[in-house]
Each structure stands twice: as C-alpha cells, then as structure tokens.
Design a protein around this motif. Structure first.
Motif, mmCIF file in Angstrom:
data_model
loop_
_atom_site.group_PDB
_atom_site.id
_atom_site.type_symbol
_atom_site.label_atom_id
_atom_site.label_comp_id
_atom_site.label_asym_id
_atom_site.label_seq_id
_atom_site.Cartn_x
_atom_site.Cartn_y
_atom_site.Cartn_z
ATOM 1 N N GLU A 24 35.394 52.328 35.144
ATOM 2 C CA GLU A 24 36.714 52.724 35.637
ATOM 3 C C GLU A 24 37.138 51.868 36.836
ATOM 4 O OE1 GLU A 24 38.655 55.014 34.148
ATOM 5 O OE2 GLU A 24 37.075 55.217 32.635
ATOM 6 N N LYS A 25 36.203 51.131 37.406
ATOM 7 C CA LYS A 25 36.504 50.322 38.587
ATOM 8 C C LYS A 25 37.190 49.028 38.181
ATOM 9 C CE LYS A 25 32.831 52.250 41.295
ATOM 10 N NZ LYS A 25 33.459 53.012 42.298
ATOM 11 N N LYS A 26 38.123 48.583 39.029
ATOM 12 C CA LYS A 26 38.867 47.353 38.762
ATOM 13 C C LYS A 26 38.083 46.137 39.246
ATOM 14 C CE LYS A 26 43.518 49.126 39.524
ATOM 15 N NZ LYS A 26 44.720 48.884 40.334
ATOM 16 N N PRO A 27 38.051 45.094 38.431
ATOM 17 C CA PRO A 27 37.435 43.849 38.901
ATOM 18 C C PRO A 27 38.456 42.964 39.608
ATOM 19 C CG PRO A 27 37.948 43.656 36.584
ATOM 20 C CD PRO A 27 38.344 45.053 37.007
ATOM 21 N N VAL A 28 37.958 42.052 40.408
ATOM 22 C CA VAL A 28 38.758 40.982 40.996
ATOM 23 C C VAL A 28 38.459 39.756 40.146
ATOM 24 C CG1 VAL A 28 39.066 39.488 42.998
ATOM 25 C CG2 VAL A 28 38.666 41.936 43.315
ATOM 26 N N SER A 29 39.484 39.123 39.622
ATOM 27 C CA SER A 29 39.307 37.966 38.752
ATOM 28 C C SER A 29 40.000 36.760 39.366
ATOM 29 C CB SER A 29 39.898 38.277 37.373
ATOM 30 O OG SER A 29 39.730 37.189 36.511
ATOM 31 N N LEU A 30 39.254 35.658 39.496
ATOM 32 C CA LEU A 30 39.778 34.439 40.101
ATOM 33 C C LEU A 30 39.608 33.269 39.136
ATOM 34 C CD1 LEU A 30 38.076 34.833 43.583
ATOM 35 C CD2 LEU A 30 40.451 35.302 43.053
ATOM 36 N N GLU A 31 40.468 32.270 39.266
ATOM 37 C CA GLU A 31 40.361 31.036 38.481
ATOM 38 C C GLU A 31 40.196 29.873 39.443
ATOM 39 O OE1 GLU A 31 43.659 30.511 35.827
ATOM 40 O OE2 GLU A 31 43.301 32.434 34.839
ATOM 41 N N PHE A 32 39.192 29.042 39.195
ATOM 42 C CA PHE A 32 38.910 27.901 40.055
ATOM 43 C C PHE A 32 39.189 26.608 39.299
ATOM 44 C CE2 PHE A 32 36.476 31.352 41.805
ATOM 45 C CZ PHE A 32 36.664 31.200 43.167
ATOM 46 N N SER A 33 39.795 25.637 40.010
ATOM 47 C CA SER A 33 40.092 24.349 39.390
ATOM 48 C C SER A 33 39.995 23.247 40.429
ATOM 49 C CB SER A 33 41.487 24.360 38.765
ATOM 50 O OG SER A 33 42.464 24.590 39.760
ATOM 51 N N PHE A 100 43.039 49.424 46.550
ATOM 52 C CA PHE A 100 42.545 48.732 45.358
ATOM 53 C C PHE A 100 41.284 49.421 44.838
ATOM 54 C CE2 PHE A 100 39.811 45.636 43.275
ATOM 55 C CZ PHE A 100 40.666 45.140 42.298
ATOM 56 N N LEU A 101 40.371 49.767 45.744
ATOM 57 C CA LEU A 101 39.122 50.414 45.329
ATOM 58 C C LEU A 101 39.370 51.778 44.691
ATOM 59 C CD1 LEU A 101 36.805 49.564 48.351
ATOM 60 C CD2 LEU A 101 36.760 48.554 46.066
ATOM 61 N N LYS A 102 40.353 52.518 45.211
ATOM 62 C CA LYS A 102 40.669 53.844 44.668
ATOM 63 C C LYS A 102 41.374 53.751 43.326
ATOM 64 C CE LYS A 102 41.392 55.957 49.193
ATOM 65 N NZ LYS A 102 42.434 56.476 50.081
ATOM 66 N N GLY A 103 41.954 52.598 43.045
ATOM 67 C CA GLY A 103 42.683 52.443 41.788
ATOM 68 C C GLY A 103 44.086 52.992 41.855
ATOM 69 N N ASP A 104 44.577 53.260 43.070
ATOM 70 C CA ASP A 104 45.935 53.787 43.235
ATOM 71 C C ASP A 104 46.951 52.680 42.978
ATOM 72 O OD1 ASP A 104 44.759 56.109 44.015
ATOM 73 O OD2 ASP A 104 45.058 55.789 46.161
ATOM 74 N N GLY A 105 47.775 52.836 41.974
ATOM 75 C CA GLY A 105 48.821 51.862 41.681
ATOM 76 C C GLY A 105 48.257 50.555 41.154
ATOM 77 N N ASN A 106 49.052 49.514 41.266
ATOM 78 C CA ASN A 106 48.657 48.198 40.773
ATOM 79 C C ASN A 106 48.408 47.233 41.919
ATOM 80 O OD1 ASN A 106 48.753 48.752 38.016
ATOM 81 N ND2 ASN A 106 50.974 48.584 38.024
#
Length: 149
Positions: A24-33, A100-106
């Motif tokens: 249920e936890k949101k990940p942080v996703s990054l793109e490196f270039s 962000f950790l609570k998942g409140d909103g976007n």
C-alpha cells in the motif's frame, strides 16, 4: 525414529512458507540519464535514508531506461546515487514529506537536487585546463616575437 525426523522436517518446512502481497506504500521513482540524454542503464544505485547517511537503505541497479524506485519509510531528505564504471556519478536528493508517506492525495516528493554528473564536470575542467595552457603558450610566443623586433 527416522519417521519422526522426517515428520519433524516436513512440519518445519511448512512453517517457513513464502508469499507476497501488494504494498500500500507509494514508491519514489526516478530516471537517471547522461547529459547526452542516454539512459544510465543497469548501473549501481544506492539509496541513503535521512536516518543513516553512511549505510545504504537500499541498493540495486537502474533498469534499461535508467529508472530506479524505492519506498521510503520516514520523512526527510533522501539521497539516491548512481555510478557507472567510468567514474560518472548522478545524485538526486528527494524531500519526502509526511503527507507522501501517509498516502494523502497525490503528493509527489520534491527533487531538491537534480542530476549531477561528475564525469561531465571533470571533462569540462580538463578542457578549461588545456585551454589555459594553450593561452599561456601563445602568450609566451607572442612576447618572444615582440622582443625580437
């Protein structure tokens, strides 16, 4: 006796089952270039938590597109460092909030410090150094020509 050992072993094996579930936890996703736009594919990646800057919270490799994801467990400033074998390094600092950790909103984490590629900076310094040496040599040659006239 052997039958009892087999039954005990079977019971112990059953007690250590495996499974999975959707987190249920949101990940942080990054793109490196790289500065050329080429993805930093399959490179060593380390994530450092605000709780511990010395030891990596998570490590792994970017995917083919240069993406890496992690799931933070505390709010604060997280560092993600990607390195290649040629000495290039990209670092992102991500500010993870309680919302962000609570998942409140976007809410998305704010990237405080974006990609920084040390290899590109090193190349720029090398070019500037060569330019400086060339200019000094040209100055010496011009000065000698003035003295001879």
């Amino acid at each position: 006796m052997a039958a009892g050992l087999v039954l005990f072993s079977a019971a112990a094996a059953a007690a250590h089952g495996i499974g999975y579930r959707h987190s249920e936890k949101k990940p942080v996703s990054l793109e490196f270039s790289y500065s050329t736009g080429e993805a930093m594919s399959y490179l060593d990646t380390r994530v450092y938590s605000p709780k511990d800057e010395k030891f990596a919270f998570q490590s792994g490799r970017t995917d083919e597109a240069g993406r890496f994801a992690f799931t933070p467990d505390v709010s604060g400033l997280w560092r993600v460092v990607v390195r290649d074998e040629e000495g290039h390094m990209a670092e992102a600092s991500v500010n993870v909030t309680e919302d962000f950790l609570k998942g409140d909103g976007n809410f998305l984490p704010e990237i405080v410090h974006g990609d920084h590629i040390e290899g590109a900076e090193l190349a720029l310094r090398a070019v500037l150094g060569v330019s400086l040496l060339f200019n000094l040599a040209a100055g010496v040659v011009l000065r000698r020509n003035k003295v001879k006239k």
